[in-house]
Design an enzyme around this catalytic site. Structure first.
Site, PDB file in Angstrom:
ATOM      1  N   CYS A 131       0.579  -1.698   0.281  1.00  0.00           N
ATOM      2  CA  CYS A 131      -0.140  -0.469  -0.176  1.00  0.00           C
ATOM      3  C   CYS A 131       0.944   1.155   0.060  1.00  0.00           C
ATOM      4  CB  CYS A 131      -1.087  -0.140   1.431  1.00  0.00           C
ATOM      5  SG  CYS A 131      -1.926   0.988   1.426  1.00  0.00           S
ATOM      6  N   CYS A 134      -0.340   4.077   2.046  1.00  0.00           N
ATOM      7  CA  CYS A 134      -0.732   3.682   3.580  1.00  0.00           C
ATOM      8  C   CYS A 134       0.799   4.180   4.145  1.00  0.00           C
ATOM      9  CB  CYS A 134      -0.452   2.146   3.510  1.00  0.00           C
ATOM     10  SG  CYS A 134      -2.181   2.404   3.313  1.00  0.00           S
ATOM     11  N   ASP A 135       1.611   3.846   3.383  1.00  0.00           N
ATOM     12  CA  ASP A 135       3.622   3.588   3.748  1.00  0.00           C
ATOM     13  C   ASP A 135       4.362   4.969   2.970  1.00  0.00           C
ATOM     14  OD1 ASP A 135       3.066   1.891   5.716  1.00  0.00           O
ATOM     15  OD2 ASP A 135       2.475   0.472   4.562  1.00  0.00           O
TER      16      ASP A 135
END
Length: 304
Positions: A131, A134-135
């Site tokens: 992701c 997300c990261d």
């Protein structure tokens, strides 16, 4: 007993919830993690109608959720541990409850496909991610690799270029599969470098990612690229493990449904990324959810 239970709160499930509640059906949506589904992974969604400037995937997911709840759909956060779909009274089993319904819409979506490497599994959360949104921010000023050549890989690469010093897009072929607009944007981004005809042999690192080891498919030559992060974007697998033995699926495990989203089981419908179909997008998932509820409503009328 509910009129309809919807399993999954992605765009398909939440759209189904909106249409069910507005039709006066008692509707329960069961989701194991959080509402929004795969769109929460998207930094920006630019192809959903009504948002000419685009919309953050997380925000769009929340809007779907708010709309479903405003119309009366109930959302339950729980892991589904069992299904009884073959009898007239459908049952969905969670850790501490058994929910009953006249009809069920399966909208569990799909999960990230992994490379299947032991080094990948060892370093998940330590540089290996599925992701980018997300990261990605964790890799500001660092070099990263994106594995894949489709829309998701290109979207991830473009997003990561906002943070990383260098983004290597590693693709097993010598041409990309993604949309032409995404290909053009990636090709014009000076931070993105393409590595063609290559597959990942292993991910190097003990406690964190240090490099990605690649094998050239044409020459068999091995090479290492020093990176701090590896983002795997090679597609998805349908979340049908719990139901595939009771419902018709294709060779890849996607549920076979007709144009009215009816499955091989009476009173059971499917919607979204879990369905065997040529295009999996937010707009098609939302459409599936609406059609599934329309068909479920007709099924209930026929039975009554």
């Amino acid at each position: 007993m509910y009129d309809i239970i919807i399993v999954g709160a992605g765009p398909a499930g939440l759209s189904a919830g909106v249409y069910a509640a507005r039709a006066g059906l008692s509707a329960l949506i069961i989701e194991r993690i959080f509402a929004g589904g795969q769109i929460a992974r998207a930094h920006i969604v630019e192809n959903y109608p009504g948002f000419p400037e685009g919309v953050a995937g997380v925000d769009l997911g929340l809007k779907f959720k708010e709309q479903a709840e405003r119309h009366g759909a109930v959302i339950e956060i729980a892991d589904v541990t069992g299904y009884d779909l073959e009898s007239g009274e459908k049952k969905i089993v969670t850790a501490d409850k058994i929910f009953k319904a006249k009809t069920v819409v399966l909208a569990m979506g799909a999960k990230y496909r992994s490379l299947g490497l032991s080094s990948e599994k060892k370093l998940v959360g330590a540089g290996v991610s599925y992701c980018a949104t997300c990261d990605g921010a964790f890799f500001k000023g660092k070099d990263v690799a994106v594995i894949g050549g489709g829309d998701t890989a290109l979207e991830d690469a473009l997003y990561l270029a906002n943070f990383a010093s260098r983004v290597y897009v590693v693709h097993r072929r010598d041409e990309l599969r993604g949309q032409k607009a995404l290909q053009k944007a990636a090709a014009e981004n000076e931070k993105i470098t393409f590595v063609w005809d290559s597959v990942v042999d292993s991910i190097v690192g003990d406690s964190s990612v240090k490099a990605v080891r690649l094998k050239n498919k044409k020459t068999d030559k091995m090479s290492d690229i020093a990176v701090s992060g590896v983002f795997v974007a090679i597609g998805t697998m349908p979340e049908t493990e719990e139901v595939k033995d009771m419902i018709a699926t294709d060779a890849a495990g996607y549920i076979i449904a007709d144009e009215r989203m009816r499955t091989s089981l009476p009173g059971v419908f499917a919607a979204g990324d879990i369905v065997a179909k040529p295009l999996r997008q937010v707009v098609t998932a939302a459409s599936d959810g609406a059609v599934a509820v329309y068909s479920a409503q007709a099924y209930i009328r026929e039975k009554e």
